[in-house]
Design a protein around this motif. Structure first.
Motif, PDB file in Angstrom:
ATOM      1  N   SER A   1       0.828  -1.230  -0.149  1.00 36.84           N
ATOM      2  CA  SER A   1      -0.041   0.079   0.011  1.00 36.84           C
ATOM      3  C   SER A   1       1.072   1.451   0.190  1.00 36.84           C
ATOM      4  O   SER A   1       1.915   1.236   0.522  1.00 36.84           O
ATOM      5  CB  SER A   1      -1.022  -0.003   1.178  1.00 36.84           C
ATOM      6  OG  SER A   1      -0.305   0.006   2.324  1.00 36.84           O
ATOM      7  N   PRO A   2       0.507   2.481  -0.577  1.00 37.45           N
ATOM      8  CA  PRO A   2      -0.818   2.337  -1.470  1.00 37.45           C
ATOM      9  C   PRO A   2      -0.638   1.629  -2.885  1.00 37.45           C
ATOM     10  O   PRO A   2       0.657   1.324  -3.154  1.00 37.45           O
ATOM     11  CB  PRO A   2      -1.084   3.881  -1.558  1.00 37.45           C
ATOM     12  CG  PRO A   2       0.329   4.333  -1.595  1.00 37.45           C
ATOM     13  CD  PRO A   2       0.962   3.774  -0.658  1.00 37.45           C
ATOM     14  N   VAL A   3      -1.766   1.471  -3.507  1.00 36.74           N
ATOM     15  CA  VAL A   3      -1.316   1.134  -4.883  1.00 36.74           C
ATOM     16  C   VAL A   3      -0.735   1.901  -5.858  1.00 36.74           C
ATOM     17  O   VAL A   3       0.203   1.671  -6.690  1.00 36.74           O
ATOM     18  CB  VAL A   3      -2.749   0.388  -5.614  1.00 36.74           C
ATOM     19  CG1 VAL A   3      -2.682   0.170  -6.961  1.00 36.74           C
ATOM     20  CG2 VAL A   3      -3.641  -0.516  -4.812  1.00 36.74           C
ATOM     21  N   THR A   4      -1.064   3.153  -5.614  1.00 36.84           N
ATOM     22  CA  THR A   4      -0.301   4.431  -6.220  1.00 36.84           C
ATOM     23  C   THR A   4      -0.012   5.539  -5.410  1.00 36.84           C
ATOM     24  O   THR A   4      -1.002   5.825  -4.383  1.00 36.84           O
ATOM     25  CB  THR A   4      -1.414   4.941  -7.384  1.00 36.84           C
ATOM     26  OG1 THR A   4      -1.657   3.824  -8.344  1.00 36.84           O
ATOM     27  CG2 THR A   4      -0.669   6.030  -8.307  1.00 36.84           C
TER      28      THR A   4
ATOM     29  N   ALA B   1       8.501   5.008 -10.834  1.00 37.93           N
ATOM     30  CA  ALA B   1       8.586   3.497 -11.208  1.00 37.93           C
ATOM     31  C   ALA B   1       7.527   2.746 -10.391  1.00 37.93           C
ATOM     32  O   ALA B   1       6.869   3.385  -9.703  1.00 37.93           O
ATOM     33  CB  ALA B   1      10.006   3.020 -11.014  1.00 37.93           C
ATOM     34  N   VAL B   2       7.541   1.436 -10.463  1.00 39.28           N
ATOM     35  CA  VAL B   2       6.613   0.447  -9.759  1.00 39.28           C
ATOM     36  C   VAL B   2       7.615  -0.096  -8.986  1.00 39.28           C
ATOM     37  O   VAL B   2       8.610  -0.797  -9.292  1.00 39.28           O
ATOM     38  CB  VAL B   2       5.937  -0.472 -10.828  1.00 39.28           C
ATOM     39  CG1 VAL B   2       5.306  -1.388  -9.888  1.00 39.28           C
ATOM     40  CG2 VAL B   2       4.886   0.147 -11.729  1.00 39.28           C
ATOM     41  N   TYR B   3       7.359  -0.213  -7.587  1.00 39.99           N
ATOM     42  CA  TYR B   3       8.164  -0.994  -6.477  1.00 39.99           C
ATOM     43  C   TYR B   3       7.418  -2.132  -6.219  1.00 39.99           C
ATOM     44  O   TYR B   3       6.217  -2.301  -5.694  1.00 39.99           O
ATOM     45  CB  TYR B   3       8.421   0.091  -5.431  1.00 39.99           C
ATOM     46  CG  TYR B   3       9.080   1.192  -5.788  1.00 39.99           C
ATOM     47  CD1 TYR B   3       8.727   2.146  -6.696  1.00 39.99           C
ATOM     48  CD2 TYR B   3      10.647   1.055  -5.762  1.00 39.99           C
ATOM     49  CE1 TYR B   3       9.604   3.398  -7.012  1.00 39.99           C
ATOM     50  CE2 TYR B   3      11.484   2.255  -6.184  1.00 39.99           C
ATOM     51  CZ  TYR B   3      10.776   3.239  -6.725  1.00 39.99           C
ATOM     52  OH  TYR B   3      11.660   4.391  -7.163  1.00 39.99           O
ATOM     53  N   TYR B   4       8.137  -3.206  -6.129  1.00 43.30           N
ATOM     54  CA  TYR B   4       7.644  -4.445  -5.524  1.00 43.30           C
ATOM     55  C   TYR B   4       8.386  -5.116  -4.522  1.00 43.30           C
ATOM     56  O   TYR B   4       9.575  -4.857  -4.106  1.00 43.30           O
ATOM     57  CB  TYR B   4       7.710  -5.704  -6.678  1.00 43.30           C
ATOM     58  CG  TYR B   4       7.030  -5.306  -7.765  1.00 43.30           C
ATOM     59  CD1 TYR B   4       7.514  -4.936  -8.991  1.00 43.30           C
ATOM     60  CD2 TYR B   4       5.512  -5.738  -7.838  1.00 43.30           C
ATOM     61  CE1 TYR B   4       6.768  -4.536 -10.191  1.00 43.30           C
ATOM     62  CE2 TYR B   4       4.865  -5.964  -9.040  1.00 43.30           C
ATOM     63  CZ  TYR B   4       5.404  -4.971 -10.099  1.00 43.30           C
ATOM     64  OH  TYR B   4       4.578  -5.002 -11.334  1.00 43.30           O
TER      65      TYR B   4
ATOM     66  N   GLN C   1      11.017  -1.489 -10.706  1.00 46.03           N
ATOM     67  CA  GLN C   1      10.893  -1.798 -12.039  1.00 46.03           C
ATOM     68  C   GLN C   1      10.400  -0.646 -12.832  1.00 46.03           C
ATOM     69  O   GLN C   1       9.459  -0.064 -12.582  1.00 46.03           O
ATOM     70  CB  GLN C   1       9.866  -2.892 -12.298  1.00 46.03           C
ATOM     71  CG  GLN C   1       9.899  -3.292 -13.686  1.00 46.03           C
ATOM     72  CD  GLN C   1       9.078  -4.676 -13.971  1.00 46.03           C
ATOM     73  OE1 GLN C   1       7.929  -4.879 -13.561  1.00 46.03           O
ATOM     74  NE2 GLN C   1       9.480  -5.499 -14.817  1.00 46.03           N
ATOM     75  N   LYS C   2      11.215  -0.132 -14.082  1.00 49.23           N
ATOM     76  CA  LYS C   2      10.806   0.876 -14.884  1.00 49.23           C
ATOM     77  C   LYS C   2      10.124   0.385 -16.160  1.00 49.23           C
ATOM     78  O   LYS C   2      10.418  -1.069 -16.331  1.00 49.23           O
ATOM     79  CB  LYS C   2      11.807   1.743 -15.264  1.00 49.23           C
ATOM     80  CG  LYS C   2      12.439   2.485 -13.860  1.00 49.23           C
ATOM     81  CD  LYS C   2      13.587   3.426 -14.276  1.00 49.23           C
ATOM     82  CE  LYS C   2      13.983   4.081 -13.194  1.00 49.23           C
ATOM     83  NZ  LYS C   2      15.384   4.738 -13.419  1.00 49.23           N
TER      84      LYS C   2
ATOM     85  N   GLN D   1       1.883  -6.971  -5.060  1.00 48.75           N
ATOM     86  CA  GLN D   1       1.210  -6.667  -6.253  1.00 48.75           C
ATOM     87  C   GLN D   1       1.833  -5.214  -6.819  1.00 48.75           C
ATOM     88  O   GLN D   1       1.498  -5.066  -8.022  1.00 48.75           O
ATOM     89  CB  GLN D   1      -0.183  -6.566  -6.120  1.00 48.75           C
ATOM     90  CG  GLN D   1      -0.647  -5.073  -5.432  1.00 48.75           C
ATOM     91  CD  GLN D   1      -0.519  -5.131  -3.909  1.00 48.75           C
ATOM     92  OE1 GLN D   1       0.053  -5.657  -3.432  1.00 48.75           O
ATOM     93  NE2 GLN D   1      -1.240  -3.801  -3.433  1.00 48.75           N
ATOM     94  N   GLY D   2       2.443  -4.820  -6.024  1.00 46.43           N
ATOM     95  CA  GLY D   2       3.457  -3.461  -6.451  1.00 46.43           C
ATOM     96  C   GLY D   2       2.629  -2.113  -6.023  1.00 46.43           C
ATOM     97  O   GLY D   2       1.385  -2.059  -5.825  1.00 46.43           O
ATOM     98  N   THR D   3       3.497  -1.076  -5.944  1.00 47.06           N
ATOM     99  CA  THR D   3       2.997   0.315  -5.767  1.00 47.06           C
ATOM    100  C   THR D   3       3.617   1.386  -6.839  1.00 47.06           C
ATOM    101  O   THR D   3       5.100   1.109  -6.994  1.00 47.06           O
ATOM    102  CB  THR D   3       3.644   0.926  -4.475  1.00 47.06           C
ATOM    103  OG1 THR D   3       2.809   0.243  -3.535  1.00 47.06           O
ATOM    104  CG2 THR D   3       3.327   2.329  -4.356  1.00 47.06           C
ATOM    105  N   ARG D   4       2.885   1.751  -7.598  1.00 46.46           N
ATOM    106  CA  ARG D   4       3.196   2.764  -8.685  1.00 46.46           C
ATOM    107  C   ARG D   4       3.655   3.890  -7.957  1.00 46.46           C
ATOM    108  O   ARG D   4       2.704   4.743  -7.427  1.00 46.46           O
ATOM    109  CB  ARG D   4       2.252   3.027  -9.688  1.00 46.46           C
ATOM    110  CG  ARG D   4       2.446   3.734 -10.822  1.00 46.46           C
ATOM    111  CD  ARG D   4       1.636   4.070 -11.936  1.00 46.46           C
ATOM    112  NE  ARG D   4       1.217   2.646 -12.473  1.00 46.46           N
ATOM    113  CZ  ARG D   4       1.976   1.767 -13.222  1.00 46.46           C
ATOM    114  NH1 ARG D   4       3.097   2.547 -14.042  1.00 46.46           N
ATOM    115  NH2 ARG D   4       1.602   0.494 -13.803  1.00 46.46           N
TER     116      ARG D   4
END
Lengths: 122, 107
Positions: free
Chosen positions: B7-10, B84-87, B38-39, B100-103
Motif C-alpha cells: 500500500s498504497p497502490v499508487t 517507477a513501480v516498486y515490488y 521496475q521501470k 502486487q506493486g506500488t506505482r
C-alpha cells in the motif's frame, strides 16, 4: 561483471512447444540458484521455480509444476524454461534471475536477464 | 502461500519529497524481505534485501525497515529517475511471493 542474457522474443501457436534460454557469465554458474519469474501483460511478478545448477535440484511453484520444465546445461552455463504445450495464458514476459547468495535457496534475487516476451496466439 | 499486500497502490509525490511505501505479510517472514524497482520495459532492479540492507550501487536515499509482518521502503527525496513501480518479495521459505506493486508517479 555478472550477466544473464536471455534468448529472443517468441511467437507461438497454442499447443506448440517452446524452450527459452538464459546464458550466465561473470560468476561460477554451478554455485548459485537460478530462478524464473513471470510477468503477465500489465501485471506483477510471479516466481515460477528455481534450479541449482550444481546438482539440478529444482523447486517449482505448485501451480506451475507439470506446466513448465526448468533445466540447466552446466557445460555452457545456461538455464532453460520449457513448455510442451503452450496455451494463450502463457503469454507473458519471462525473466531469469540469480539468487543473491552462493548456495542459498531461500534468498532474494540480484541479477536479472533482460526478459523474453512469449506470445501465444492462434 | 504467504500473501504480501502493498500500500498504497499508487503514490503521487512531487520531486524532492519523501515517499513511504508499505508491505504487509500475511504471516511472519522474519527479515527475509526484499524491495525491487521496475521501470517500463526494464527488468526489476534489487534495491533492498534482508529488509534493510541496500544492494550494491543503490543510493542512500533508499532505505528499508521492518521485520516480521510489517515493512517499509522509504525514498528520502524523490528524484526524477525514481518514478517507477516498486515490488516487495518475501523469501522466508522456498515458496517465495511478490507483492502486487506500488506505482510511484509524479504529482
Amino acid at each position: 561483471d555478472v550477466q544473464l542474457v536471455q534468448s529472443g522474443a517468441e511467437v507461438k501457436k497454442p499447443g506448440e512447444s517452446l524452450k527459452i534460454s538464459c546464458v550466465a557469465s561473470g560468476y561460477t554458474f554451478s554455485e548459485y540458484w537460478i530462478a524464473w519469474v513471470r510477468q503477465m501483460p500489465g501485471k506483477g511478478l510471479e516466481w515460477l521455480g528455481s534450479i541449482y545448477p550444481g546438482d539440478s535440484d529444482t523447486r517449482y511453484r505448485p501451480s506451475f509444476r507439470g506446466q513448465v520444465t526448468i533445466s540447466v546445461d552446466k557445460s555452457i552455463s545456461t538455464a532453460y524454461l520449457q513448455w510442451n504445450s503452450l496455451q494463450a495464458s502463457d503469454t507473458a514476459m519471462y525473466y531469469c534471475t540469480r539468487h543473491l547468495t552462493i548456495h542459498m535457496i531461500n534468498d532474494a534475487f540480484d541479477f536479472w536477464g533482460q526478459g523474453v516476451v512469449v506470445t501465444v496466439s492462434s | 502461500d504467504i500473501v504480501l499486500t502493498q500500500s498504497p497502490v499508487t503514490l503521487s509525490v512531487s520531486p524532492g519529497e519523501r515517499a513511504t511505501l508499505s508491505c504487509r505479510a500475511s504471516q511472519s517472514v522474519n527479515s527475509r524481505l526484499a524491495w525491487y524497482q521496475q521501470k517500463p520495459g526494464q527488468a526489476p532492479r534489487l534495491l533492498i534485501y534482508a529488509a534493510s540492507t541496500r544492494a550494491t550501487g543503490i543510493p542512500a536515499r533508499f532505505g528499508g525497515s521492518g521485520s516480521g509482518t510489517e515493512f517499509t521502503l522509504t525514498i528520502s527525496s524523490l528524484q526524477s529517475e525514481d518514478f517507477a513501480v516498486y515490488y516487495c518479495l518475501q523469501y522466508n521459505n522456498w515458496l517465495r511471493t511478490f507483492g502486487q506493486g506500488t506505482r510511484v508517479e509524479i504529482k
